[in-house]
Design an enzyme around this catalytic site. Sequence first.
Site, short mmCIF file in Angstrom:
data_model
loop_
_atom_site.label_atom_id
_atom_site.label_comp_id
_atom_site.label_asym_id
_atom_site.label_seq_id
_atom_site.Cartn_x
_atom_site.Cartn_y
_atom_site.Cartn_z
CG ASP A 143 118.16 29.91 38.09
OD1 ASP A 143 119.01 30.21 37.24
OD2 ASP A 143 117.44 28.90 38.00
N GLY A 144 117.73 32.75 36.76
CA GLY A 144 116.81 33.25 35.74
C GLY A 144 117.36 34.43 34.94
CG ASN A 145 120.74 36.59 36.29
OD1 ASN A 145 119.74 36.93 36.89
ND2 ASN A 145 121.94 36.57 36.83
NE ARG A 164 115.38 30.26 33.26
CZ ARG A 164 114.95 29.80 34.43
NH1 ARG A 164 113.69 29.43 34.57
NH2 ARG A 164 115.76 29.76 35.47
CB SER A 196 121.45 24.33 42.21
OG SER A 196 120.41 24.14 41.29
NE ARG A 232 123.50 32.11 29.44
CZ ARG A 232 122.58 31.57 30.25
NH1 ARG A 232 121.37 31.30 29.79
NH2 ARG A 232 122.87 31.32 31.50
NE ARG A 267 126.04 29.01 33.90
CZ ARG A 267 124.91 29.64 34.15
NH1 ARG A 267 124.72 30.85 33.72
NH2 ARG A 267 123.96 29.06 34.84
CD GLU A 286 128.84 22.10 40.68
OE1 GLU A 286 128.24 23.03 41.27
OE2 GLU A 286 129.64 21.34 41.26
CG ASN A 287 127.60 28.78 37.75
OD1 ASN A 287 127.26 29.48 38.70
ND2 ASN A 287 126.71 28.03 37.11
CD1 TRP A 288 134.50 26.83 38.34
CD2 TRP A 288 135.28 28.59 37.19
NE1 TRP A 288 135.00 27.75 39.24
CE2 TRP A 288 135.50 28.83 38.56
CE3 TRP A 288 135.69 29.57 36.26
CZ2 TRP A 288 136.10 29.99 39.05
CZ3 TRP A 288 136.28 30.72 36.75
CH2 TRP A 288 136.48 30.92 38.12
C1 FPP Z 1 122.09 32.18 37.31
O1 FPP Z 1 121.21 32.53 36.28
C2 FPP Z 1 122.92 33.35 37.66
C3 FPP Z 1 124.28 33.36 37.67
C4 FPP Z 1 125.12 32.19 37.34
C5 FPP Z 1 125.02 34.63 37.97
C6 FPP Z 1 124.49 35.41 39.13
C7 FPP Z 1 125.29 36.64 39.32
C8 FPP Z 1 124.79 37.87 39.55
C9 FPP Z 1 123.36 38.14 39.73
C10 FPP Z 1 125.75 39.03 39.71
C11 FPP Z 1 125.85 39.39 41.17
C12 FPP Z 1 127.09 40.10 41.50
C13 FPP Z 1 127.75 39.93 42.67
C14 FPP Z 1 128.99 40.70 42.92
C15 FPP Z 1 127.30 39.01 43.72
P1 FPP Z 1 121.26 31.71 34.92
O2 FPP Z 1 122.26 32.34 34.02
O3 FPP Z 1 121.52 30.26 35.18
O4 FPP Z 1 119.81 31.92 34.37
P2 FPP Z 1 118.98 30.91 33.44
O5 FPP Z 1 118.61 29.73 34.33
O6 FPP Z 1 117.79 31.71 33.06
O7 FPP Z 1 119.85 30.53 32.29
#
Ligand code: FPP
Length: 242
Positions: free
Chosen positions: A22-24, A26, A198, A35, A73, A69-71
Site C-alpha cells: 500500500d501507499g503507491n 500517496r 483490507s 498515481r 477505482r 474491490e480495486n475494480w
Molecule cells: C495500493 O496502493 C496498491 C495497488 C492497488 C497496486 C499494487 C500493485 C503493484 C505494486 C504492482 C505489482 C505488480 C505485480 C505483477 C504483482 P494505493 O494505490 O491504494 O496507494 P494509496 O493508499 O497511497 O492511494
Amino acid sequence: MARLNNSKQSGGIPTHVAIIMDGNGRWAKKRGLPRTAGHTAGAATFRHITRYASRIGIKYLTVYAFSTENWKRPADEVNALMKLFHKQLVESLTDFRDDDVVVRFIGDKSGFSDNLQKLIAETEEVSKDRNGMVLNIAMNYGGRDEILRAAKLLCEDCMSGKISADDITKEMFAQKLYTANQPDPDLIIRPGGEARISNFLLYQAAYSELYITDTLWPDFSEDDLIRAIDYYSKRNRRFGGI
Ligand code: FPP
C-alpha cells in the site's frame, strides 16, 4: 543498515510473509506525479523485495496486488494497472527464474482479459517445478470471496455424497482455499501506515503477527523487511494459549 542478527540467531525467519503493498498513490502525489507512476515504482519494489525475500530464506511470500474491490477505482487507473501487471509478469519472469521462484496466483483469474489469463497460466506453468520460494500474487483476490468459494466447494462435495457436513474439519476447509497445502502467514506487513487487513487472507491470518510501517510501498527497502522480521522474531506467539 538493519541486520538479520536476532532473527537469524533465534531461527526467527518467518516461513510465510504476506505484504499489503500500500501507499503507491500517496508516494506519487507527494512527488506531483500521477498515481500510475506510484504503481510503476511499486512494481519495481515488488520485484526487488521478492528477490531479496527468497535470498534471505523466506519460503512463502504472498503479495496483495489487486483486490476484488480495486475494480471500483477510475477506469484509467484500472487499465493502467492491468497493463502494468502484464508488463511486470513478462519482465519479471527472468528475475524469478534466476532465483528459482515458484509463481502462483491467488484470486479469481476469470476476471482478467484473455491475454492476461494466458500469461498468468504460462507463468504458473513454467515455474511450477522449481524448488525455491513460493510467491503467491493475489490478484482479483478477496478474503471473503475466497471463504465463500471454499464453502461452495465443500457444499458440492456434500451434495455429491463425497463427504458429510458433520465431517468437515478446519483442515478440510483450508484445503479448499487458494493457499491449499501452504502454511498460514506468520507475518503480515502493511506499508503505508493504515492499520487494517483490507480483506486479505482473512481465514489464514487468524494468528499472523502484524507489522505496520509508515514507509510507503515504493520506498520499502531491504532494511524495512529486516526490521519487520526483527519485530516478528521478538514476538511471543501463543496461538490462543498462555
Ligand atoms: C495500493 O496502493 C496498491 C495497488 C492497488 C497496486 C499494487 C500493485 C503493484 C505494486 C504492482 C505489482 C505488480 C505485480 C505483477 C504483482 P494505493 O494505490 O491504494 O496507494 P494509496 O493508499 O497511497 O492511494
